[in-house]
Design an enzyme around this catalytic site. Sequence first.
Site, PDB file in Angstrom:
ATOM      1  N   GLY A  93      50.520  29.459  42.675  1.00  0.00           N
ATOM      2  CA  GLY A  93      51.622  29.889  43.670  1.00  0.00           C
ATOM      3  C   GLY A  93      53.106  30.040  43.101  1.00  0.00           C
ATOM      4  O   GLY A  93      53.933  31.003  43.279  1.00  0.00           O
ATOM      5  N   VAL A 127      50.986  29.176  33.537  1.00  0.00           N
ATOM      6  CA  VAL A 127      50.979  28.097  32.579  1.00  0.00           C
ATOM      7  C   VAL A 127      50.403  28.985  31.385  1.00  0.00           C
ATOM      8  O   VAL A 127      49.125  29.439  31.547  1.00  0.00           O
ATOM      9  CB  VAL A 127      50.137  26.849  33.014  1.00  0.00           C
ATOM     10  CG1 VAL A 127      50.370  26.121  31.789  1.00  0.00           C
ATOM     11  CG2 VAL A 127      50.813  26.362  34.226  1.00  0.00           C
ATOM     12  N   ASP A 151      50.064  12.306  44.360  1.00  0.00           N
ATOM     13  CA  ASP A 151      48.969  13.287  44.388  1.00  0.00           C
ATOM     14  C   ASP A 151      47.963  12.996  43.233  1.00  0.00           C
ATOM     15  O   ASP A 151      47.337  13.713  42.504  1.00  0.00           O
ATOM     16  CB  ASP A 151      49.277  14.779  44.245  1.00  0.00           C
ATOM     17  CG  ASP A 151      48.404  15.740  44.487  1.00  0.00           C
ATOM     18  OD1 ASP A 151      47.422  15.299  45.478  1.00  0.00           O
ATOM     19  OD2 ASP A 151      48.339  16.881  44.140  1.00  0.00           O
TER      20      ASP A 151
END
Length: 892
Positions: free
Chosen positions: A639, A643, A752
């Site tokens: 979003g 890359v 995360d």
Amino acid sequence: MPATENSPAKGFTLPLALRFFLATALLIALALGAAVFVTYTQGQRIATDALDKAVATSDAVQREFEQHRLETLQSNARLVASDSGFARYIGSAAGGGALPGVEGQSGPDLSSMRDLLLERQREFGFDLGILLDGQGNTLVRSDRNESVQESLAEDPLVAAALHDTPPFAGYWRQRDQLYQATIMPIVQDRDLLGYLLLAQGVDDALAKKVAQASGAQVAFRIPAGGKVTLAASSLDAANSAELAPAIAALEPSVRSALDGGRGVDQFRVRFAGQEWIGRARPMGTSADGKLGSVLVLASADRFVSGYRAILNWVALAGLASMIAALLLSLLLSRGILSPVRRMAQAAEEAAAGNYQARIGSGGNDDLGRLSRSFDTLLSELREKSDMEGYVGHLARFLPEPVADVVPDAPTRRRAATDTVPRRAPATLLGVEFRHLLAERADATPAQAIADLGALQARLDDVARTHAAELHVAEGARWLLAFDGDEAHRRALACWGALLDASTAQRQPAPAGSVVEGELLHGGDALLGMPQAQVHRLLCDAAPGQLLTLGTLGEALAREHGATAVQAVTGAYSAKPRAAVLAGVWQRAASELPTDHTVVRAEARRAQAPAPGAKTALGIVPGAVLGNRYRIVSVLGEGGMGVVYKANDLELNDLVALKMVKPGALTDGSQLERLKDEIKLARRITHPNVLRTFDFGEIGGVPYISMEYVRGLTLRYLLRDAKRVPYSAGLRIARQLAAGLGAAHAVGVLHRDIKPENLILEANANAKLMDFGIARPTARVQPGHTEPGTFLGTPNYCAPEQLAGGEVDERADIWSCGVLMTEMFCGGLPFSGKSTMDIYMAQMQQEPTRPSALWPEVPPDLESVILRCLQRVPDERYASAAELAADLARLRV
């Protein structure tokens, strides 16, 4: 015949075997001689150390014996003085509760007092008892029949009690007699009646008892009449008589310490024909240091004699071994030791990583066979080492695991990777770009075809990024098929990416529909009921609207709540339809890895970009950015950005280049946050952490350069195998803890941690990646997350993180516990259909035990995992280093 110039030189030469024997004999003699010398000298040192330790141990035993005797004496005195009957009798005998010296009271009944004191002496077995009045005057003594007016107020022990100052127990001296004594007040109805002093004599019998328990000789030295005498000693009379003058002859510093009432840790004294090691300890306090000293003595000669006998035997054994070794070396010198020595040297080099040695010994005997086998083993090790280095180097440069593309712009058809027809459950996303169907007065046919090709390239890129099969339908419609894990989430995230790309290109949004069901895949064919459903829904979908039906709509409602879908009226059929709200696909995109390299590596049928295909940023492979980075391929798109795999032309190395999409950063504060992210990530330098190199801008577009790693994520391993073997899992867990510890050491939280963010290189080295939502462990100012806001992946987040509260290193420890549960046991400790469900499960339930998921889990591993999953942060591991230490103790 005389020797000529060309005849071989003649002379005596020692045989090679004899020369080897002589050289070996010299080496053996030197080695054994050095060993015997070192052993002898070290034995002497060990004997001396053991002697010192024995003296110290004996001193400790004597202290313990002394303390035990004092405690017994104090206990007896406390029992006597606290006996209400005894106090009452003393008070009565003293004339109504007062002792002499109190005006108006009659004199005490001293005879009755003494009888009572003697009765207690017989009962408790003390050697001496004295009753004192409140001023320290003697009333009665158990060792005298008649009372003698005597004041002990100046006695150190009595004075301490009178002034209420410790100590109240210790060594006590009466003339030439030494005691251990204690003094206790006698109180009745809060009135001080006097003091009770109890004493046990220190004599030779006591000294011998202490010596028997401690293993060393004990003597009690006291000054008397200007000279030093022994109050008691465990030595016999003759040795005791020699000890006193021997102590008087000690060196001045030792004598001065003894006379001054100070302790001496070690001194040497000679008497009774032996050398003795001694230690002195004062018997009194610092205020009464001249009371005397307790001496602990051990015979050095007697103690060392046993060691000396051992050392003598060592010397004899060394000599005998030397003779035997010389004889043996003569037998081994005929061609045996040389290949053995070479093999030993080769083994040492192999242990250091050098496998190039070769033995090359011939013959068919056992030694020859051993030499050839050894050469074969070294050869295999060389091949293995070379292969590992070669594969490890080439793994970074191997082509991406995707199929080649056969471009077909006019037909815009995609060739599927699978060649064998199969039927499988899938999520089907249909999109329609209706603006392509409208006539455009401002565009030539060539321009329209070019726009169509650009749209096809965009769809190729988005499909590849989200691991989808792209199929072209009639008109301006395309179908994207998703299967495998997270299929519907990838479909929703793909829809969001298409909307973002249309916004960035300033083009009308497509209409969309998404359904679930079984599809038949075969070559470039796609067949199934979901196709008809998607096309029917596309007719009713408005631009920017995503319609769904059936089980997928119900699943989204269960997963995201009833507000996930909204009832709308079909634009064509006017029938009621269900539209997926924007928040649902936005949340789906956030739950997927931000670095879609992971998604591409795991996709079974991911497609390569068409030649010259552009991404949402309009960058094609082969382009050079900033005169430095040549784009090789697209690794993934999220979003926030795209890359790329790029070649750093300055360093001639491959890197991963993360380019931020236009519009992703809406203000300067977001750019500053991005810079903060880079500052955080650049602090970490560790083999188990994916490196972040640099931050910059190219043409106004921010970018981040990162280490490029070719590998598989842990999620890819778990997708099919469900759980990792114990030995491999231990290696991964230890590397995770090591990488996380490096991040925490520089003050960075990950927040995360999940299988998608742990990538395994070709050499099986694990790297922790994606610090996209990392922040400092201690924040001076608000960071990426506002209070009450949650970031992360719910299944792997700690309760305090799900609640949007402040987190520290222990939140990452929780995530490690969840990851290890899934990796070792194949399941999650908590589950739920939504973030709230997971949070409530964490707060109200205990985690599913690893042994319930994998019955063979080692108990120590289960303990480690459950400690990570403690609901209260203080009960978890305090740091990743502490977790790593426990993991290091686990063995296969």
